[in-house]
Design an enzyme around this catalytic site. Structure first.
Site, PDB file in Angstrom:
ATOM      1  CG  ASP A  36      42.149  51.652  37.383  1.00  7.74           C
ATOM      2  OD1 ASP A  36      42.839  51.255  36.214  1.00  7.74           O
ATOM      3  OD2 ASP A  36      41.681  51.442  38.074  1.00  7.74           O
ATOM      4  CG  ASN A  89      44.500  43.037  31.779  1.00  7.95           C
ATOM      5  OD1 ASN A  89      45.211  43.259  30.890  1.00  7.95           O
ATOM      6  ND2 ASN A  89      44.896  42.610  33.289  1.00  7.95           N
ATOM      7  CG  ASP A 109      47.009  48.081  37.134  1.00  2.00           C
ATOM      8  OD1 ASP A 109      48.079  48.359  36.954  1.00  2.00           O
ATOM      9  OD2 ASP A 109      46.585  47.383  37.610  1.00  2.00           O
ATOM     10  CG  ASP A 142      45.076  46.591  42.481  1.00  2.98           C
ATOM     11  OD1 ASP A 142      43.884  45.663  42.804  1.00  2.98           O
ATOM     12  OD2 ASP A 142      45.162  46.780  42.147  1.00  2.98           O
ATOM     13  CB  THR A 144      32.353  18.996  43.370  1.00 10.16           C
ATOM     14  OG1 THR A 144      32.525  16.403  43.093  1.00 10.16           O
ATOM     15  CG2 THR A 144      33.411  19.446  42.682  1.00 10.16           C
TER      16      THR A 144
END
Length: 267
Positions: free
Chosen positions: A6, A9, A111, A131, A186
């Protein structure tokens, strides 16, 4: 055994199925600068360390959203099983029990297609699959097995990295659930904006998708299943009950289903 690649990216998820069950799963970073030889060495080591022989693997399937890595992994597969893998794409869509709108056939990520296929095969009803990857993608399937639409936003990690990279004074912080939305420093301010912000993004968008699907097809919102998958869904799990199921390997199971349908249809 079935070997699955699979190719996403950020990561390449590699899995070995023994029948219907995942026997092993690994993650390797996606890098278009690596050669097929380099990837073969990595995959060979992973399989060897799992005490699996190449001779035990008889089939393979690839889902890829990075075209430049598809060829190298076809090469890797052929060196492992001595034959070509099944590549999930428009050529096999006719074998699947899904109705894919013509405009989406060459646009939908494989995907997301595998997510839709697994959802329909598992539930046989209208579903929304969220996803959580580099992108946060929502795939919607109606009660007639048609892909009704999708929504895509930056993934949680992607948004966080962009925030840190594009600001001068905001540091990386742990992406954890803050004690309150009122950030007092922060760290907790960023956690509030990212983690709680994405909780409401997900819940709000799922609610809107349900409303729109009901208006478009008539399916009651109460009958629409919601599923979460991907590497970062667990971050929101403790603070939302919107999902009926959470399965990190949902896409892999969909890949196996695509391979089965194609195999049984002689594609």
């Amino acid at each position: 055994m079935l070997l699955c690649f699979d190719i996403g990216n950020t990561n390449i998820k590699t899995a070995l199925f023994d029948g219907e069950k995942i026997a092993h799963v690994w993650r390797v970073s996606s890098d278009t600068e690596r050669t097929s030889d380099e990837y073969f060495s990595i995959i060979k080591m992973l399989i060897h360390d799992a005490s699996v022989e190449f001779s035990q693997i008889d089939s393979a399937v690839i889902s890829s959203v990075i075209p430049n890595l598809t060829g190298p992994f076809v090469n890797v597969t052929q060196r492992i099983i001595k034959k070509k893998p099944l590549i999930i794409g428009p050529d096999i869509y006719g074998a699947l029990p899904l109705i894919i709108p013509p405009v989406s056939v060459r646009q939908i990520g494989t995907d997301l297609l595998c997510d839709a296929l697994e959802a329909w095969d598992r539930y046989k009803c209208a579903c929304i699959v969220a996803d959580f990857g580099t992108a946060l993608s929502f795939t919607v399937i109606d009660a007639q097995a048609s892909i009704a639409g999708a929504a895509i936003a930056p993934g949680i990690g992607t948004a966080f990295k962009s925030l840190v990279m594009n600001t001068a004074q905001l540091p990386p912080v742990p992406l954890e659930i803050p004690p309150s939305s009122l950030g007092t420093n922060t760290t907790t301010a960023i956690q509030s904006g990212i983690v709680l912000g994405y909780k409401w993004l997900v819940e709000g968008l799922v609610a809107q998708l349900k409303r729109d699907l009901e208006q478009k097809t008539g399916v009651p919102q109460s009958e629409i299943k919601t599923i979460a998958t991907g590497g970062l869904n667990s971050m929101l799990d403790p603070i939302t009950n919107i999902f009926d199921e959470i399965d990190k390997e949902f896409t892999l199971y969909g890949m196996r289903k695509a391979w089965l349908y194609a195999k049984n249809s002689n594609y």
